[in-house]
Design a protein around this motif. Structure first.
Motif, PDB file in Angstrom:
ATOM      1  N   LEU A 161      54.244 -42.851  35.274  1.00 34.32           N
ATOM      2  CA  LEU A 161      55.099 -43.064  34.104  1.00 34.32           C
ATOM      3  C   LEU A 161      54.347 -43.745  32.975  1.00 34.32           C
ATOM      4  CD1 LEU A 161      58.552 -44.058  35.604  1.00 34.32           C
ATOM      5  CD2 LEU A 161      57.854 -41.896  34.593  1.00 34.32           C
ATOM      6  N   ASP A 162      53.260 -44.421  33.303  1.00 34.35           N
ATOM      7  CA  ASP A 162      52.446 -45.038  32.256  1.00 34.35           C
ATOM      8  C   ASP A 162      51.911 -43.995  31.280  1.00 34.35           C
ATOM      9  OD1 ASP A 162      52.800 -47.597  33.234  1.00 34.35           O
ATOM     10  OD2 ASP A 162      51.048 -47.476  34.535  1.00 34.35           O
ATOM     11  N   ASP A 163      51.675 -42.793  31.779  1.00 29.42           N
ATOM     12  CA  ASP A 163      51.184 -41.714  30.918  1.00 29.42           C
ATOM     13  C   ASP A 163      52.311 -41.093  30.091  1.00 29.42           C
ATOM     14  OD1 ASP A 163      48.786 -42.123  32.207  1.00 29.42           O
ATOM     15  OD2 ASP A 163      49.051 -40.419  33.565  1.00 29.42           O
ATOM     16  N   TRP A 164      53.530 -41.362  30.467  1.00 27.80           N
ATOM     17  CA  TRP A 164      54.671 -40.648  29.913  1.00 27.80           C
ATOM     18  C   TRP A 164      55.505 -41.491  28.961  1.00 27.80           C
ATOM     19  CZ3 TRP A 164      59.871 -39.740  32.543  1.00 27.80           C
ATOM     20  CH2 TRP A 164      60.541 -38.662  31.977  1.00 27.80           C
ATOM     21  N   LEU A 165      55.724 -42.753  29.322  1.00 20.61           N
ATOM     22  CA  LEU A 165      56.582 -43.612  28.511  1.00 20.61           C
ATOM     23  C   LEU A 165      55.779 -44.359  27.459  1.00 20.61           C
ATOM     24  CD1 LEU A 165      58.876 -45.236  31.211  1.00 20.61           C
ATOM     25  CD2 LEU A 165      59.484 -43.481  29.574  1.00 20.61           C
ATOM     26  N   PRO A 166      56.312 -44.439  26.263  1.00 14.36           N
ATOM     27  CA  PRO A 166      55.644 -45.257  25.252  1.00 14.36           C
ATOM     28  C   PRO A 166      55.618 -46.725  25.686  1.00 14.36           C
ATOM     29  CG  PRO A 166      57.363 -43.889  24.274  1.00 14.36           C
ATOM     30  CD  PRO A 166      57.488 -43.746  25.744  1.00 14.36           C
ATOM     31  N   GLU A 167      54.687 -47.472  25.153  1.00 14.50           N
ATOM     32  CA  GLU A 167      54.488 -48.865  25.548  1.00 14.50           C
ATOM     33  C   GLU A 167      55.738 -49.721  25.360  1.00 14.50           C
ATOM     34  OE1 GLU A 167      52.231 -51.326  27.544  1.00 14.50           O
ATOM     35  OE2 GLU A 167      51.493 -49.373  26.929  1.00 14.50           O
ATOM     36  N   GLU A 168      56.517 -49.472  24.334  1.00 14.43           N
ATOM     37  CA  GLU A 168      57.701 -50.290  24.032  1.00 14.43           C
ATOM     38  C   GLU A 168      59.011 -49.639  24.504  1.00 14.43           C
ATOM     39  OE1 GLU A 168      57.570 -53.365  22.828  1.00 14.43           O
ATOM     40  OE2 GLU A 168      55.394 -53.169  22.916  1.00 14.43           O
ATOM     41  N   HIS A 169      58.956 -48.739  25.462  1.00 15.94           N
ATOM     42  CA  HIS A 169      60.153 -48.052  25.945  1.00 15.94           C
ATOM     43  C   HIS A 169      61.062 -49.016  26.708  1.00 15.94           C
ATOM     44  CE1 HIS A 169      62.673 -45.095  28.027  1.00 15.94           C
ATOM     45  NE2 HIS A 169      62.292 -44.272  27.069  1.00 15.94           N
ATOM     46  N   LEU A 170      62.375 -48.835  26.581  1.00  9.65           N
ATOM     47  CA  LEU A 170      63.356 -49.697  27.231  1.00  9.65           C
ATOM     48  C   LEU A 170      63.198 -49.709  28.753  1.00  9.65           C
ATOM     49  CD1 LEU A 170      65.871 -51.496  27.040  1.00  9.65           C
ATOM     50  CD2 LEU A 170      67.257 -49.413  27.113  1.00  9.65           C
ATOM     51  N   ARG A 210      60.538 -49.755  30.507  1.00  8.54           N
ATOM     52  CA  ARG A 210      59.515 -50.734  30.886  1.00  8.54           C
ATOM     53  C   ARG A 210      60.106 -52.150  30.889  1.00  8.54           C
ATOM     54  NH1 ARG A 210      54.270 -48.741  30.838  1.00  8.54           N
ATOM     55  NH2 ARG A 210      54.044 -46.723  29.859  1.00  8.54           N
ATOM     56  N   PHE A 211      60.973 -52.449  29.924  1.00  4.44           N
ATOM     57  CA  PHE A 211      61.631 -53.749  29.860  1.00  4.44           C
ATOM     58  C   PHE A 211      62.535 -53.944  31.080  1.00  4.44           C
ATOM     59  CE2 PHE A 211      65.484 -56.081  28.619  1.00  4.44           C
ATOM     60  CZ  PHE A 211      64.924 -57.331  28.374  1.00  4.44           C
ATOM     61  N   VAL A 212      63.316 -52.925  31.423  1.00  2.23           N
ATOM     62  CA  VAL A 212      64.219 -53.008  32.568  1.00  2.23           C
ATOM     63  C   VAL A 212      63.428 -53.240  33.857  1.00  2.23           C
ATOM     64  CG1 VAL A 212      65.882 -51.709  33.960  1.00  2.23           C
ATOM     65  CG2 VAL A 212      66.023 -51.638  31.469  1.00  2.23           C
ATOM     66  N   ILE A 213      62.337 -52.531  34.039  1.00  3.74           N
ATOM     67  CA  ILE A 213      61.501 -52.703  35.230  1.00  3.74           C
ATOM     68  C   ILE A 213      60.976 -54.137  35.310  1.00  3.74           C
ATOM     69  CG2 ILE A 213      59.289 -52.050  36.264  1.00  3.74           C
ATOM     70  CD1 ILE A 213      59.875 -49.180  35.244  1.00  3.74           C
ATOM     71  N   ASP A 214      60.523 -54.686  34.187  1.00  5.60           N
ATOM     72  CA  ASP A 214      60.012 -56.060  34.177  1.00  5.60           C
ATOM     73  C   ASP A 214      61.097 -57.058  34.558  1.00  5.60           C
ATOM     74  OD1 ASP A 214      57.494 -55.227  33.466  1.00  5.60           O
ATOM     75  OD2 ASP A 214      57.784 -55.627  31.313  1.00  5.60           O
ATOM     76  N   ILE A 215      62.306 -56.877  34.057  1.00  2.00           N
ATOM     77  CA  ILE A 215      63.404 -57.798  34.359  1.00  2.00           C
ATOM     78  C   ILE A 215      63.801 -57.686  35.828  1.00  2.00           C
ATOM     79  CG2 ILE A 215      65.831 -58.319  33.893  1.00  2.00           C
ATOM     80  CD1 ILE A 215      63.834 -59.211  31.714  1.00  2.00           C
ATOM     81  N   VAL A 216      63.933 -56.469  36.352  1.00  2.00           N
ATOM     82  CA  VAL A 216      64.337 -56.284  37.748  1.00  2.00           C
ATOM     83  C   VAL A 216      63.303 -56.881  38.694  1.00  2.00           C
ATOM     84  CG1 VAL A 216      64.767 -54.532  39.527  1.00  2.00           C
ATOM     85  CG2 VAL A 216      65.802 -54.293  37.269  1.00  2.00           C
ATOM     86  N   GLU A 217      62.034 -56.770  38.368  1.00  2.08           N
ATOM     87  CA  GLU A 217      60.983 -57.350  39.212  1.00  2.08           C
ATOM     88  C   GLU A 217      61.079 -58.867  39.280  1.00  2.08           C
ATOM     89  OE1 GLU A 217      57.320 -55.829  37.632  1.00  2.08           O
ATOM     90  OE2 GLU A 217      57.401 -54.048  38.899  1.00  2.08           O
ATOM     91  N   GLN A 218      61.663 -59.502  38.278  1.00  2.00           N
ATOM     92  CA  GLN A 218      61.777 -60.954  38.242  1.00  2.00           C
ATOM     93  C   GLN A 218      63.020 -61.470  38.970  1.00  2.00           C
ATOM     94  OE1 GLN A 218      61.448 -62.415  34.215  1.00  2.00           O
ATOM     95  NE2 GLN A 218      59.802 -60.973  33.762  1.00  2.00           N
TER      96      GLN A 218
END
Length: 58
Positions: free
Chosen positions: A20-29, A31-39
């Motif tokens: 997905l790193d190749d597919w999603l833009p750096e500031e895509h929502l 990525r934010f959701v994944i970071d929050i869920v990991e915490q």
């Protein structure tokens, strides 16, 4: 070929990029959701194995 059909590239290995790193833009929502869920501390939501016995699985 008819205009009702798409051309097929038989050399294409994947329909989506393997990462997905190749597919999603750096500031895509997403990525934010994944970071929050990991915490999140989800340990309170897990049942010990001993309590799982007798619970019907669906």
């Amino acid at each position: 070929m008819s205009d009702k059909f798409r051309q097929v590239d038989r050399e294409t290995q994947f329909l989506l990029p393997p990462s997905l790193d190749d597919w999603l833009p750096e500031e895509h929502l997403a990525r934010f959701v994944i970071d929050i869920v990991e915490q999140l501390d989800l340990s309170e939501n897990e049942l010990p194995r001993s309590k799982l016995r007798g619970i019907e699985k669906h």
